[in-house]
Scaffold this motif. Sequence first.
Motif, mmCIF file in Angstrom:
data_model
loop_
_atom_site.group_PDB
_atom_site.id
_atom_site.type_symbol
_atom_site.label_atom_id
_atom_site.label_comp_id
_atom_site.label_asym_id
_atom_site.label_seq_id
_atom_site.Cartn_x
_atom_site.Cartn_y
_atom_site.Cartn_z
ATOM 1 N N LEU B 211 44.272 32.460 68.935
ATOM 2 C CA LEU B 211 43.035 31.991 68.312
ATOM 3 C C LEU B 211 42.745 32.902 67.126
ATOM 4 O O LEU B 211 42.876 34.121 67.213
ATOM 5 C CB LEU B 211 41.886 32.094 69.323
ATOM 6 C CG LEU B 211 40.473 31.854 68.788
ATOM 7 C CD1 LEU B 211 40.230 30.361 68.562
ATOM 8 C CD2 LEU B 211 39.427 32.404 69.766
ATOM 9 N N MET B 212 42.374 32.277 66.001
ATOM 10 C CA MET B 212 41.946 33.074 64.841
ATOM 11 C C MET B 212 40.444 32.948 64.733
ATOM 12 O O MET B 212 39.922 31.848 64.554
ATOM 13 C CB MET B 212 42.569 32.536 63.553
ATOM 14 C CG MET B 212 44.028 32.844 63.396
ATOM 15 S SD MET B 212 44.642 32.261 61.793
ATOM 16 C CE MET B 212 44.385 33.717 60.775
ATOM 17 N N LEU B 213 39.778 34.087 64.820
ATOM 18 C CA LEU B 213 38.325 34.047 64.873
ATOM 19 C C LEU B 213 37.740 34.992 63.830
ATOM 20 O O LEU B 213 38.156 36.137 63.735
ATOM 21 C CB LEU B 213 37.886 34.476 66.273
ATOM 22 C CG LEU B 213 36.473 34.120 66.696
ATOM 23 C CD1 LEU B 213 36.287 32.612 66.714
ATOM 24 C CD2 LEU B 213 36.202 34.691 68.085
ATOM 25 N N THR B 214 36.801 34.483 63.062
ATOM 26 C CA THR B 214 36.103 35.355 62.130
ATOM 27 C C THR B 214 34.924 35.965 62.870
ATOM 28 O O THR B 214 34.115 35.244 63.440
ATOM 29 C CB THR B 214 35.614 34.556 60.911
ATOM 30 O OG1 THR B 214 36.732 33.866 60.355
ATOM 31 C CG2 THR B 214 35.036 35.480 59.855
ATOM 32 N N CYS B 215 34.868 37.281 62.892
ATOM 33 C CA CYS B 215 33.862 37.967 63.706
ATOM 34 C C CYS B 215 33.250 39.101 62.910
ATOM 35 O O CYS B 215 33.971 39.990 62.496
ATOM 36 C CB CYS B 215 34.498 38.522 64.984
ATOM 37 S SG CYS B 215 33.357 39.451 66.021
ATOM 38 N N PRO B 216 31.939 39.062 62.638
ATOM 39 C CA PRO B 216 30.982 37.991 62.896
ATOM 40 C C PRO B 216 31.397 36.699 62.202
ATOM 41 O O PRO B 216 32.189 36.737 61.281
ATOM 42 C CB PRO B 216 29.680 38.519 62.292
ATOM 43 C CG PRO B 216 29.877 39.987 62.118
ATOM 44 C CD PRO B 216 31.324 40.207 61.961
ATOM 45 N N ASN B 217 30.809 35.588 62.646
ATOM 46 C CA ASN B 217 31.300 34.305 62.155
ATOM 47 C C ASN B 217 30.809 33.989 60.747
ATOM 48 O O ASN B 217 30.041 34.738 60.151
ATOM 49 C CB ASN B 217 30.961 33.183 63.156
ATOM 50 C CG ASN B 217 29.473 32.896 63.230
ATOM 51 O OD1 ASN B 217 28.741 33.076 62.258
ATOM 52 N ND2 ASN B 217 29.021 32.438 64.390
ATOM 53 N N THR B 218 31.273 32.872 60.217
ATOM 54 C CA THR B 218 30.999 32.561 58.810
ATOM 55 C C THR B 218 29.565 32.072 58.592
ATOM 56 O O THR B 218 29.168 31.859 57.456
ATOM 57 C CB THR B 218 31.975 31.501 58.280
ATOM 58 O OG1 THR B 218 31.896 30.352 59.119
ATOM 59 C CG2 THR B 218 33.393 32.023 58.262
ATOM 60 N N VAL B 250 29.452 45.018 60.920
ATOM 61 C CA VAL B 250 29.511 45.756 62.195
ATOM 62 C C VAL B 250 30.285 47.067 62.086
ATOM 63 O O VAL B 250 30.687 47.662 63.074
ATOM 64 C CB VAL B 250 30.145 44.878 63.313
ATOM 65 C CG1 VAL B 250 29.200 43.755 63.696
ATOM 66 C CG2 VAL B 250 31.500 44.320 62.894
ATOM 67 N N MET B 251 30.451 47.503 60.829
ATOM 68 C CA MET B 251 31.185 48.751 60.590
ATOM 69 C C MET B 251 30.585 49.879 61.412
ATOM 70 O O MET B 251 29.381 50.146 61.349
ATOM 71 C CB MET B 251 31.063 49.081 59.106
ATOM 72 C CG MET B 251 31.887 50.254 58.699
ATOM 73 S SD MET B 251 33.459 49.697 58.100
ATOM 74 C CE MET B 251 33.103 49.612 56.364
ATOM 75 N N GLY B 252 31.413 50.545 62.197
ATOM 76 C CA GLY B 252 30.938 51.672 62.983
ATOM 77 C C GLY B 252 30.088 51.278 64.177
ATOM 78 O O GLY B 252 29.655 52.122 64.945
ATOM 79 N N ARG B 253 29.829 49.972 64.328
ATOM 80 C CA ARG B 253 28.991 49.522 65.437
ATOM 81 C C ARG B 253 29.818 48.750 66.474
ATOM 82 O O ARG B 253 29.571 48.861 67.672
ATOM 83 C CB ARG B 253 27.865 48.622 64.886
ATOM 84 C CG ARG B 253 26.927 48.036 65.942
ATOM 85 C CD ARG B 253 26.161 49.138 66.666
ATOM 86 N NE ARG B 253 25.396 48.635 67.812
ATOM 87 C CZ ARG B 253 25.918 48.347 68.998
ATOM 88 N NH1 ARG B 253 27.209 48.515 69.212
ATOM 89 N NH2 ARG B 253 25.156 47.906 69.980
ATOM 90 N N VAL B 254 30.799 47.980 65.984
ATOM 91 C CA VAL B 254 31.655 47.208 66.893
ATOM 92 C C VAL B 254 33.114 47.506 66.560
ATOM 93 O O VAL B 254 33.510 47.465 65.394
ATOM 94 C CB VAL B 254 31.409 45.687 66.745
ATOM 95 C CG1 VAL B 254 32.360 44.908 67.649
ATOM 96 C CG2 VAL B 254 29.962 45.326 67.054
ATOM 97 N N CYS B 255 33.913 47.814 67.558
ATOM 98 C CA CYS B 255 35.349 47.982 67.387
ATOM 99 C C CYS B 255 36.030 46.709 67.890
ATOM 100 O O CYS B 255 36.157 46.514 69.101
ATOM 101 C CB CYS B 255 35.865 49.157 68.202
ATOM 102 S SG CYS B 255 35.296 50.744 67.623
ATOM 103 N N PRO B 256 36.500 45.843 66.991
ATOM 104 C CA PRO B 256 37.101 44.588 67.439
ATOM 105 C C PRO B 256 38.252 44.809 68.420
ATOM 106 O O PRO B 256 38.468 44.003 69.323
ATOM 107 C CB PRO B 256 37.586 43.958 66.136
ATOM 108 C CG PRO B 256 36.674 44.514 65.090
ATOM 109 C CD PRO B 256 36.395 45.918 65.518
ATOM 110 N N GLY B 257 38.968 45.918 68.253
ATOM 111 C CA GLY B 257 40.096 46.193 69.148
ATOM 112 C C GLY B 257 39.667 46.465 70.576
ATOM 113 O O GLY B 257 40.497 46.438 71.484
#
Lengths: 444, 482, 123
Positions: B211-218, B250-257
Amino acid sequence: MPYIANTSEDQQAMLAAISCADFTDMWRKSQVTVPEPPLLNIPEGMSEFEVISKLRKLAAKNATELHTFIGAGYYDHIIPAAVSEITGRSEFYTAYTPYQPEASQGTLQAIYEYQSMICRLTGMPVSNASLYDGGTALFEAMMLAIRTTRRRQVVVSEAVSPIFRKMLDAYSSNLNIELIQISAGIDDSAQKELLKAVSERTACVIVQYPNFFGTIEAWSEFNEKVHEKKALSVCSTYPVSLALLTPPGELDFDIVTAEGQSLGNNLNFGGPYLGIMAVTEKLMRKMPGRVCGRTVDSEGKDGFVLTLQTREQHIRRESAMSNICSNESLCALSALVYLACVGKQGLIQVAELCAAKAAYARQLLLEIEGVEAVGGNAFFNEFVIQLPGDAAEIVGKLIDKGFAAGFPLGRYYPGRKNQLLVAVTEKRTKEEIKALATALEAVL
Amino acid sequence: MKLIFDKGKPGRRGSSLPKMDVPPENAVPAQFRRRTAAKLPEVSEQDVIRHYTLLSRKNMGVDTNFYPLGSCTMKYNPKVNERAASLPGFAELHPLLPQLRRGGALTQGALEVIYETQRLLCELLGFADCTMQPLAGAHGELTGIMLIAAYHKARGDHARKVLLIPDAAHGTNPASAMVGGFITQTVASDAEGNVDIEDLKKHLGPDTAGLMLTCPNTLGLFDKNVQEVCRLVHETGGLNYCDGANQNAVMGRVCPGQIGFDVMHVNIHKSFSTPHGGGGPGAGPVLVGECLVPYLPVSRVEKRDDGTYTLRYHCEESIGYIAPFYGNFGIILRAYAYILTLGREGLKRISENAVLNANYMRVRLAPYFDQKVDRPCMHECVFSAAPQAKKGVHALDIAKALIDRGFHPPTMYFPLIVHEALMIEPTETESKETLDEFIDALIEVVKLVDTDPESILAAPVTTPVRRLDETSAARNPNLADI
Amino acid sequence: MKYYSEEHEWILVEDDEATIGISEYAAAELGDITYVELPMEDDDVIVGDTLGVIESVKAASDVYSPITGTVIEVNSELEDNPGLINESAEKAGWICKLGNIDVAELDDLMTPDAYAKYLKTLA
């Protein structure tokens, strides 16, 4: 905090305006509830002075004072000061893609002039606004040929840059493309063998002009035969050489690509570079990448817009001609300003200097005992010599003496372990060339 | 309007070159020479400078105007980064040097920049490893997709040919999937632009590659179900790709990994402050979790035990060479300078202020437009100009009227799932005063829709050209002056 | 006899030949048409195959064949004048002619009356 304008008073006022008590509350209301990462391995911020000092120290660990004779597709040419003055204008470099044409006529006219410049240099009627680099441009050319011919076989000469061929390999691995590589000599891109491989199943033949070893060959008859099979003919070229050489457009190539770094762009340790693509009129609407067109405004005044956008991903999504979105606009601007500055006579002079110095260097190097000619009937500014031992070893010894003497071919052509590809640009003086010969003689 | 070709005269020169200090003979035989010189300009250096300086003044840029172009993150481009990239020790370095024997010792500084930037991005985004090679965002997407393909191939899982992509995605996602050799299927979004979980379940199966997901979304919203979505995809054997175009939120707030993504790209020219250059160059590094590390492109920068750096070319399972060298090094360098400047705390403050600015904008403008979703947004807010469109003034017209008021317009007509969309991304580098000025201008335009719509339909009137005839440009393309 | 498809193609059958184009409604929806990619003569198509692409400045729409057959003629005038479809979508702006058609397939299409009603459901 650097680069953040709001003061803490601003932030409080704005948080109140959006009905949030604090940032934690704001995250919660935006539904960001995952735990906050500690980022322990990211250091504390530094001041501007400290950052530039650190980077100066790192830059000083890189040797740029070598006498460089490496090319292999990436050349150390003179760049007039005017180039960075223009690309350094932040009206150009801080703008986005010119999707709002009324607010972007500067960028748009520059792209149009760039496209014109590329057409004039290559002899092709259509150029796009740029692609990432010479290698990805060649991949896009291959895909364009496949789309147009609806065939899936591609024939490539091994006299095409091995760096580009490795990229073609990687990209085509999942695409059900039959990529046939034909081994070639220094002076001959294996035209006969390439033609033998071309059939009614072939989408395109890919060659390089001048070839990777620097050799110039005749292509007109070759292309005629490729076209008899209704295949397309693709060449990757070296823009500076086209100041002297018959332009690919006059040799009946269908798609011309190039690494455009040599036109006013720094070597930059591998990028950003400039992917050039020019095509025939017939292929215009299947070409990938942005393109700028000249038109008129509602009052009849001349102006420019991005056009033929239905080819692109933001409109045609999975049916687009390519997935490319960002290109290398600022590098195209460098190429444009470079070509405007050196101009008609200047580019010829650059090319004449390169070619004469290369011929002189080859003659001097061949006078050294144990160094022998390999090919070299017709070349622009790059040639191959045979050394009496492993070229990689010898180049290593010359590095210690301050010379980047060339590119050892053994790395990509196992049968050519003792051969060295030497490039000479207008930057190299007679004294440097003599010093290279002396140094080489000393280490042999 | 004159082109550079319309200026100058025969014999005029714009540069000086070294003298011929060797015999002028060369090895270009007569039969290969071009018959007529390429028709390049014959102008003086001053002509060149004046021509392009005047052209530059026909542009809006971040340095001249507020540029709230949604999904493009037009933040300020710090000048120290430009200074760093122009240091000769970096700018003049030949990329083949480290591939020569003993040449690696001469490029230690550059290799360290790449290695350290990779390490910092891994830490910031929560992944195991990183490649700096992708030359742009879409190129990063393609690289990530090739990694997903290699993963399934290595497991002998040849049936996984489908990439799932939400309908709200950027066009590059489906286009990259196609170039990577996959078939795409579109997953519906719910009213908030989030993945419609029921629709996702219908599409998941043994043919799902990922799945390719833009996060946060568009839509500028954080999908609260993102971890559940990732889990569902993993359960069926697929991988999760995060399009990091909106990472600034979400820089520094959420780690997508760390929330279920296996691979992502970030747009260095968005979140990491490198200039957009009028369309490029950018850079799109790709970060991966452990499962994809073996497939990363070569060459790889490695750190030896003695603290020096080297390149590794042979990795058995690598997807190979996707760029000629090590990526857009000049761009990576700017990002490195940016990360060093901000540091741990600064990076966190970015997303806080980006989100704060967008929400402030949203709250103040909400009374004047439709909103698909009325809840706090992330780094950008999306409005619909449907109420104005009913009165004959469209999103496009509003955009043009903003140009006359000294603002670059927001993104129009994206995402496609919002009718008459206007997508506003202020970024953290803009002050409250600037936001207020923009908001006031936009409100003024909206009021004119009722009182003087003609003035908006006629906009822009202050620009070098008025609205351009795009139809004839596409019908009879004039793409070059030859 | 003239028929319409749900994708807004029209098809006019005379003897064993069918002329195909897009409806006036579709042409108006697309706006100024900038380019038409035509099929090649001798192409064999089945129902639902792409016959060509019609482009406006900001959209590209596939033209689907409403019937099975072989392309026997294309309207090459559209190459130089794509706006012909805007001016006369259902006459001079035809796209191509098919031979070798299967008339039984026409039963799945709409009559002009049925199409007019169908358009009302879209409004």
